[in-house]
Design a protein around this motif. Structure first.
Motif, short mmCIF file in Angstrom:
data_model
loop_
_atom_site.label_atom_id
_atom_site.label_comp_id
_atom_site.label_asym_id
_atom_site.label_seq_id
_atom_site.Cartn_x
_atom_site.Cartn_y
_atom_site.Cartn_z
N THR A 1 48.66 31.85 35.18
CA THR A 1 47.33 31.52 35.69
C THR A 1 47.27 31.67 37.21
O THR A 1 46.30 32.21 37.77
CB THR A 1 46.95 30.07 35.31
OG1 THR A 1 46.92 29.95 33.89
CG2 THR A 1 45.61 29.68 35.89
N ASP A 2 48.32 31.23 37.89
CA ASP A 2 48.33 31.30 39.34
C ASP A 2 48.31 32.74 39.84
O ASP A 2 47.68 33.06 40.86
CB ASP A 2 49.56 30.59 39.90
CG ASP A 2 49.44 29.06 39.81
OD1 ASP A 2 48.35 28.59 39.42
OD2 ASP A 2 50.42 28.37 40.10
N ALA A 3 49.01 33.64 39.13
CA ALA A 3 49.00 35.05 39.53
C ALA A 3 47.61 35.64 39.37
O ALA A 3 47.12 36.39 40.23
CB ALA A 3 50.02 35.83 38.69
N VAL A 4 46.92 35.31 38.28
CA VAL A 4 45.56 35.82 38.07
C VAL A 4 44.63 35.25 39.13
O VAL A 4 43.79 35.97 39.70
CB VAL A 4 45.06 35.45 36.65
CG1 VAL A 4 43.62 35.95 36.46
CG2 VAL A 4 45.97 36.05 35.58
N ARG B 1 41.27 35.78 44.15
CA ARG B 1 41.03 35.42 45.55
C ARG B 1 41.20 36.62 46.48
O ARG B 1 40.49 36.76 47.48
CB ARG B 1 42.01 34.34 45.97
CG ARG B 1 41.75 32.97 45.35
CD ARG B 1 42.92 32.05 45.60
NE ARG B 1 42.69 30.67 45.15
CZ ARG B 1 43.65 29.78 45.00
NH1 ARG B 1 44.93 30.13 45.25
NH2 ARG B 1 43.37 28.56 44.59
N ALA B 2 42.13 37.52 46.14
CA ALA B 2 42.44 38.65 47.02
C ALA B 2 41.35 39.72 47.03
O ALA B 2 41.21 40.44 48.04
CB ALA B 2 43.77 39.27 46.61
N VAL B 3 40.59 39.85 45.93
CA VAL B 3 39.66 40.99 45.86
C VAL B 3 38.21 40.59 45.62
O VAL B 3 37.31 41.43 45.75
CB VAL B 3 40.10 41.99 44.77
CG1 VAL B 3 41.46 42.59 45.08
CG2 VAL B 3 40.11 41.35 43.38
N ALA B 4 37.95 39.34 45.24
CA ALA B 4 36.58 38.94 44.90
C ALA B 4 35.94 38.16 46.03
O ALA B 4 36.62 37.55 46.87
CB ALA B 4 36.58 38.12 43.62
N LEU C 1 44.24 32.64 27.51
CA LEU C 1 44.43 31.32 28.12
C LEU C 1 44.61 31.41 29.64
O LEU C 1 43.95 30.69 30.40
CB LEU C 1 45.65 30.64 27.50
CG LEU C 1 45.51 30.21 26.03
CD1 LEU C 1 46.83 29.63 25.54
CD2 LEU C 1 44.38 29.19 25.87
N ASN C 2 45.48 32.29 30.09
CA ASN C 2 45.79 32.35 31.53
C ASN C 2 44.65 32.96 32.33
O ASN C 2 44.31 32.46 33.43
CB ASN C 2 47.08 33.13 31.74
CG ASN C 2 48.30 32.31 31.37
OD1 ASN C 2 48.63 31.33 32.03
ND2 ASN C 2 48.96 32.69 30.28
N PHE C 3 44.03 34.04 31.82
CA PHE C 3 42.87 34.61 32.52
C PHE C 3 41.69 33.64 32.46
O PHE C 3 40.93 33.51 33.42
CB PHE C 3 42.51 35.97 31.93
CG PHE C 3 43.33 37.11 32.44
CD1 PHE C 3 42.88 37.90 33.49
CD2 PHE C 3 44.57 37.40 31.89
CE1 PHE C 3 43.65 38.96 33.97
CE2 PHE C 3 45.34 38.45 32.36
CZ PHE C 3 44.88 39.24 33.40
N GLY C 4 41.55 32.96 31.30
CA GLY C 4 40.43 32.03 31.16
C GLY C 4 40.54 30.85 32.09
O GLY C 4 39.55 30.44 32.72
N LEU C 5 41.74 30.28 32.21
CA LEU C 5 41.92 29.15 33.12
C LEU C 5 41.76 29.58 34.57
O LEU C 5 41.14 28.87 35.38
CB LEU C 5 43.30 28.52 32.90
CG LEU C 5 43.66 27.34 33.81
CD1 LEU C 5 42.60 26.24 33.77
CD2 LEU C 5 45.04 26.80 33.46
N ALA D 1 38.63 29.69 39.64
CA ALA D 1 37.91 30.49 40.63
C ALA D 1 36.46 30.04 40.74
O ALA D 1 35.89 29.96 41.85
CB ALA D 1 38.00 31.97 40.25
N ARG D 2 35.85 29.73 39.59
CA ARG D 2 34.46 29.25 39.62
C ARG D 2 34.35 27.95 40.40
O ARG D 2 33.38 27.72 41.14
CB ARG D 2 33.95 29.08 38.19
CG ARG D 2 33.79 30.37 37.40
CD ARG D 2 33.18 30.12 36.03
NE ARG D 2 33.26 31.33 35.20
CZ ARG D 2 34.02 31.44 34.11
NH1 ARG D 2 34.77 30.43 33.72
NH2 ARG D 2 34.03 32.57 33.44
N ALA D 3 35.38 27.12 40.21
CA ALA D 3 35.38 25.84 40.94
C ALA D 3 35.45 26.05 42.44
O ALA D 3 35.01 25.19 43.22
CB ALA D 3 36.54 24.98 40.46
#
Length: 565
Positions: free
Chosen positions: A86-89, A94-97, A114-118, A123-125
């Motif tokens: 999750t942290d890598a995603v 953060r790096a490109v959006a 799970l990892n992309f979803g979390l 990110a939304r938060a």
């Protein structure tokens, strides 16, 4: 296990370092296994909608190969066949959006979802708008699970392209997500494996297959397929894959599609081209319009031998996205399909008709002798292939089998005289046999045919013609006895026949000596250091294996024996 790696734990990072070093438009995110576009604006407010994807490694060139303008803004790599964290995603987002948001293209596996979803929630938060599209294109599971639970496999690459092109056009996050979701819904993929792959950390194949078995409907993580079936020709497999996709995706005559022929990592372009050829033919026969098609390795399963086929329904708007420019290094290009057309005809030089005349005495036996040689080549194909594979390129057996077929197909008019027959056989062999054997045998036969013009075809004339033919081969290839080539059987055989005929022996006796000398010469090649041909690249490693070309000479010498009288 043999792999070009340093250590299993370092595989992913070192792989990504290699990718980025060869791609000026990419950069590696510090401390993460994340590849991003090197031209990403530092000011987040200046960023367009970002498109991200990723998953376990081992699927190269996916996903890093699709990072570039017009496709992905970032690719997140996990360990081999393991979802990224999750942290890598989140670090990639953060790096490109920026305020324009990000679209995550996720293959339908639990870990990825799970990892992309979390990461999307986190990110939304932080105030970054994020949408997710899940690709579940594996139609092989149509009788196993509901559509929403199908795996995401090679067709995902087409979704990358459509989403990336939409984002590059300036579309909003909602619009990019809508186009990507619609494309994923009209996409179907199915694969077949001829063998397993080996995960570096595991050190052994994920499953085993018999020599005459294959796995139908497999995923992309080295797992077994939906069912195991007997080995089949490529055309039959393509028919099975396409029939399943067409029925599941309800693609019918008159509809337009894009076709992706994907290698799973261990399939050469030769085989993928054979698959593509059949796929295009089947779709055309079904009345389906193939607007774009690509063949290559786009999303692999390490070194697995096999392929998958993907079909995506298209319209003009979707084609525009597929045709849009991209700098992603692994995108294959335009995918334009050549119009269906017959092969071009080669301009043939029209030869003046020649009266073959009646068969000369002895030509019935000559014809039978040539057919006996053809039979001997067919019977010996496997042996010659094995010999040639041990110290060459392995094509001699099939080459001489093609030559045998060419001999059998010669018309009756070819067998009226020795000169006419030798010319006909020589020309047939040069057309039928590639590599070196065709030119060697054709040159020898054509040279011998010229020698026999207007000569009485007695033993002396044949002995002279044999010697002249051997000289021609030596001149053409530059080989001499002792170089470990067919000359090591031919030269002593021809010399023995001429010597015995000159000494007054009967043709049969002279030929027996010829065969003995040829056999001894061929056997001696196993003890020779090769100096010419592909065997010369092996050096001493070729020792102990008889030269295949010399062995072939003995085969046809023996086949002619019953006809020398």
């Amino acid at each position: 296990m043999k792999k070009l790696v340093n250590a299993p734990r370092a595989v992913v990072r070192e792989m990504l370092e290699g990718f980025v070093a060869l791609a000026p438009g990419q950069a590696l995110l510090e401390g993460e296994t994340v590849v991003v576009r090197s031209d990403t604006p530092r000011d987040a407010g200046a960023r367009k909608v970002a498109v991200l994807s990723g998953g376990g490694s081992g699927h190269e060139p996916a996903h890093a190969g699709y990072v570039g303008a017009g496709m992905l803004d970032a690719a997140v790599a996990g360990d081999v066949f393991t979802s990224p964290s999750t942290d890598a995603v989140l670090a990639a987002i953060r790096a490109v959006a920026g305020p324009a948001g990000a679209l995550l293209v996720v293959k339908n596996y639990t870990g990825d979802r799970l990892n992309f979803g979390l990461a999307a929630e986190l990110a939304r938060a932080e105030g970054i708008p994020v949408e997710t599209v899940v690709v579940a294109d594996d139609v092989a599971l149509h009788d196993t699970v509901e559509p929403a639970r199908r795996r995401g496999i090679a067709g995902t690459v087409l979704v990358h392209k459509i989403a990336g092109a939409a984002a590059a056009s300036g579309a909003s996050l909602a619009e990019v997500a809508r186009e990507a979701t619609a494309a994923a819904a009209e996409l179907g993929t199915m694969g077949v494996a001829l063998g397993p792959c080996t995960v570096p950390a595991a050190g052994r194949p994920g499953f085993t297959l018999g020599e005459d078995e294959l796995e139908l409907g497999l995923g992309i993580h080295g797992e077994q397929g939906v069912r195991r079936v007997p080995m089949q020709p490529a055309d039959a497999l393509v028919d099975t894959l396409l029939t399943t996709i067409l029925e599941d995706r309800r693609i019918s005559s008159g509809e337009r599609v894009a076709l992706l022929v994907n290698g799973l990592g261990g399939t050469p372009p030769m085989e993928l081209a054979i698959v593509a050829r059949r796929a295009l033919a089947v779709l055309r026969e079904a009345g389906v319009r193939v607007e774009r098609a690509w063949s290559g390795t786009f999303l692999s399963a390490l070194e697995m031998p096999g392929c998958s086929l993907s079909l995506l329904k298209v319209d003009d708007a979707r084609l525009k996205r597929l045709d849009s420019a991209t700098t992603a290094p692994a995108w294959p290009g335009a995918g334009l399909v050549a119009p269906q057309r017959a092969p071009r005809q080669v301009t043939q030089v029209q030869e003046a008709p020649v009266d073959a005349g009646a068969r000369q005495p002895g030509m019935d036996a000559f014809h039978k002798a040539a057919l006996a040689v053809a039979v001997a080549f067919d019977v010996s194909e496997a042996r010659l292939t094995a010999l040639d594979s041990a110290a060459g390129d392995g094509d001699l057996g099939i080459s001489l089998a093609r030559g045998a077929a060419a001999i059998r197909e010669l018309p009756e008019s070819s067998w009226t005289s020795p000169t006419r027959a030798l010319n006909a056989i020589g020309n047939a062999l040069r057309r039928a046999i590639g590599g070196s054997s065709g030119p060697f045998y054709a040159t020898a036969l054509l040279r011998a045919a010229r020698h026999l013009v207007d000569r009485k075809a007695d033993a002396t004339a044949w002995a002279e013609a044999f010697g002249i033919a051997v000289d021609a081969i030596s001149e053409l290839g530059g080989a001499r006895p002792g170089d470990r080539t067919m000359l090591d059987a031919l030269r002593p055989a021809a010399d023995a026949f001429a010597r015995e005929v000159k000494a007054g022996r009967s043709a049969a006796e002279a030929w027996a000596a010829c065969v003995r000398e040829g056999e001894q010469g061929a056997e001696a090649t196993a003890r020779m250091q090769p100096r010419l041909g592909r065997a010369s690249y092996l050096g001493e490693r070729a020792l102990g294996v008889q030269d295949a070309g010399a062995a072939a000479v003995v085969i046809w010498l023996k086949a002619l024996t019953p006809f020398i009288k």
